[in-house]
Motif scaffolding. Structure first.
Motif, short mmCIF file in Angstrom:
data_model
loop_
_atom_site.label_atom_id
_atom_site.label_comp_id
_atom_site.label_asym_id
_atom_site.label_seq_id
_atom_site.Cartn_x
_atom_site.Cartn_y
_atom_site.Cartn_z
N LEU A 187 0.67 -1.10 0.06
CA LEU A 187 0.16 -0.18 -0.14
C LEU A 187 1.05 1.19 -0.07
N GLY A 188 0.79 2.20 -0.95
CA GLY A 188 1.42 3.32 -0.98
C GLY A 188 0.36 4.48 -0.84
N LEU A 189 0.85 5.82 -0.28
CA LEU A 189 0.06 6.80 -0.08
C LEU A 189 0.87 7.98 -0.23
N TYR A 190 0.21 8.90 -1.06
CA TYR A 190 0.78 10.07 -1.31
C TYR A 190 -0.26 11.19 -1.36
N GLY A 191 -0.59 12.12 -0.41
CA GLY A 191 -1.45 13.12 -0.45
C GLY A 191 -2.71 12.28 -0.44
N ALA A 192 -3.59 12.91 -1.38
CA ALA A 192 -4.91 12.27 -1.61
C ALA A 192 -5.10 11.12 -2.30
N TRP A 193 -3.84 10.54 -2.87
CA TRP A 193 -3.93 9.32 -3.66
C TRP A 193 -3.36 8.15 -2.84
N GLY A 194 -3.74 6.95 -3.33
CA GLY A 194 -3.42 5.76 -2.64
C GLY A 194 -3.29 4.68 -3.89
N ILE A 195 -2.24 3.66 -3.81
CA ILE A 195 -2.31 2.79 -4.64
C ILE A 195 -1.93 1.60 -3.92
N SER A 196 -2.74 0.42 -4.07
CA SER A 196 -2.41 -0.98 -3.50
C SER A 196 -2.38 -1.95 -4.43
N PHE A 197 -1.22 -3.15 -4.35
CA PHE A 197 -1.57 -4.22 -5.21
C PHE A 197 -1.03 -5.20 -4.39
N GLY A 198 -1.15 -6.49 -5.04
CA GLY A 198 -0.75 -7.60 -4.39
C GLY A 198 -1.30 -8.92 -5.01
N ALA A 199 -0.84 -10.11 -4.71
CA ALA A 199 -1.17 -11.45 -5.19
C ALA A 199 -1.69 -12.65 -4.09
N MET A 200 -2.41 -13.31 -4.37
CA MET A 200 -2.41 -14.38 -3.34
C MET A 200 -2.55 -15.85 -4.17
N PHE A 201 -1.76 -17.12 -3.37
CA PHE A 201 -1.64 -18.10 -3.93
C PHE A 201 -2.26 -19.15 -3.02
N PRO A 202 -3.06 -20.23 -3.65
CA PRO A 202 -3.27 -21.38 -2.55
C PRO A 202 -2.40 -21.92 -2.28
N VAL A 203 -2.34 -22.37 -0.84
CA VAL A 203 -1.46 -23.31 -0.17
C VAL A 203 -2.31 -24.57 0.45
N VAL A 204 -3.62 -24.51 0.54
CA VAL A 204 -4.46 -25.52 0.69
C VAL A 204 -5.73 -25.74 -0.25
N GLN A 205 -5.90 -26.61 -0.92
CA GLN A 205 -7.30 -26.67 -1.72
C GLN A 205 -7.74 -28.27 -1.57
N ASP A 206 -8.52 -28.47 -0.48
CA ASP A 206 -9.23 -29.59 -0.17
C ASP A 206 -10.60 -29.36 -0.97
N LEU A 207 -10.97 -30.02 -1.98
CA LEU A 207 -11.92 -29.47 -3.13
C LEU A 207 -13.15 -30.60 -3.03
N THR A 208 -14.23 -30.48 -2.92
CA THR A 208 -15.26 -31.39 -3.25
C THR A 208 -15.49 -31.71 -4.70
N LEU A 209 -16.06 -32.99 -5.30
CA LEU A 209 -15.91 -33.24 -6.75
C LEU A 209 -16.71 -32.31 -7.35
N GLY A 210 -15.86 -31.94 -8.49
CA GLY A 210 -16.40 -30.78 -9.44
C GLY A 210 -15.86 -29.36 -8.94
N ALA A 211 -15.42 -29.21 -8.07
CA ALA A 211 -14.76 -27.59 -7.58
C ALA A 211 -13.58 -27.70 -8.34
N VAL A 212 -13.41 -26.21 -8.62
CA VAL A 212 -12.23 -25.83 -9.55
C VAL A 212 -11.22 -25.44 -8.75
N LYS A 213 -10.00 -25.78 -9.06
CA LYS A 213 -8.72 -25.32 -8.44
C LYS A 213 -8.26 -24.07 -8.94
N GLU A 214 -8.00 -23.16 -8.11
CA GLU A 214 -7.26 -21.86 -8.53
C GLU A 214 -5.90 -21.98 -8.39
N ARG A 215 -5.27 -21.00 -9.30
CA ARG A 215 -3.90 -21.00 -9.36
C ARG A 215 -3.29 -19.67 -8.83
#
Length: 261
Positions: free
Chosen positions: A222-250
């Motif tokens: 998160l970056g702030l400068y005056g009245a402006w802000g910018i945030s960026f990021g990523a998330m990655f799965p570490v556990v995926q215990d899914l029921t039949l037919g559920a889609v895995k994320e990358r």
């Protein structure tokens, strides 16, 4: 401008000052084993009081997922094509030192989909409720929270519900302790656990009685400068215990540009 001091994916507590206005434009992407979605979202927030805030967010879908996983994305911008209005109420706040505080916020929202079918089931309107609590200082931040999203039946079909929980730790390096016009940056490690239920067709579960479980972890900035802000990021799965037919994320990616009027 307090809302700009929060994480990107996890539930947070800060609300706008009375009369404060916040405009956000976000680019979001979610990738599964077979496809990738791209979306722009626009968020308008207004501080009714210093502890009560109203939000409205709308999407522009660039590429939808044919078999979309059920997820929130973050506390004020869904990761799907829903139009959502929400109300945040900070019901507890204790400023016990210079720049230090504990606080808790409750969230309630309603949403309407912009698509007719999601995950091979009719998608109806939904309600969402969450609560978060956390600590903030000039250097360290931490939030924990949980929420629940419920989809209403449509045409004899119903998307499964979504209980979830999040935890975030943030750090502000000493080099960014100066006042404006010096830029201000924060680093967060965010985690999200989701427990989506199965879809229902004519009142019957689609596959099993069990829930899927997904746990995702990743960094955001998160970056702030005056009245402006910018945030960026990523998330990655570490556990995926899914029921039949559920889609895995990358992965999930997001970037958010904010302006406080």
């Amino acid at each position: 401008m307090a809302q700009g001091h929060g994480p990107l994916y996890g539930l947070q507590t800060p609300t706008l000052a009375k009369g404060g206005v916040d405009l956000n434009v976000a680019g979001m992407s979610l990738s599964t084993e077979t496809e990738t979605s791209y979306m722009l979202r626009y968020l308008f927030s207004y501080g009714i009081t210093e502890d009560l805030q109203i939000n409205l967010t709308t999407p522009t879908m660039i590429e939808r997922l044919g078999d979309a996983p059920r997820t929130r994305g973050n506390s004020n911008m869904p990761a799907n094509g829903d139009i959502e209005a929400s109300l945040w109420y900070r019901f507890f706040s204790n400023a016990f030192g210079v720049g230090k505080r504990f606080e808790s916020t409750a969230i309630v929202g309603v949403s309407a989909p912009t698509d007719d079918v999601r995950g091979q089931a009719n998608v109806g309107n939904s309600v969402h409720a969450a609560i978060s609590t956390g600590y903030a200082s000039r250097t360290w931040y931490g939030w924990i929270g949980g929420g629940y999203q419920y989809y209403f039946e449509k045409g004899g079909e119903q998307l499964g519900d979504l209980p979830y929980a999040s935890a975030v730790v943030g750090y502000r390096p000493n080099i960014f302790m100066g006042d404006y016009p010096k830029p201000d940056w924060r680093i967060f490690i965010e985690s999200l656990a989701e427990f989506p239920g199965d879809n229902k067709f004519e009142g019957q579960m689609d596959f099993t009685d069990s829930r899927s479980t997904k746990i995702l972890v990743g960094p955001s900035f998160l970056g702030l400068y005056g009245a402006w802000g910018i945030s960026f990021g990523a998330m990655f799965p570490v556990v995926q215990d899914l029921t039949l037919g559920a889609v895995k994320e990358r992965y999930r990616l997001a970037i958010n540009l904010s302006y406080w009027l």
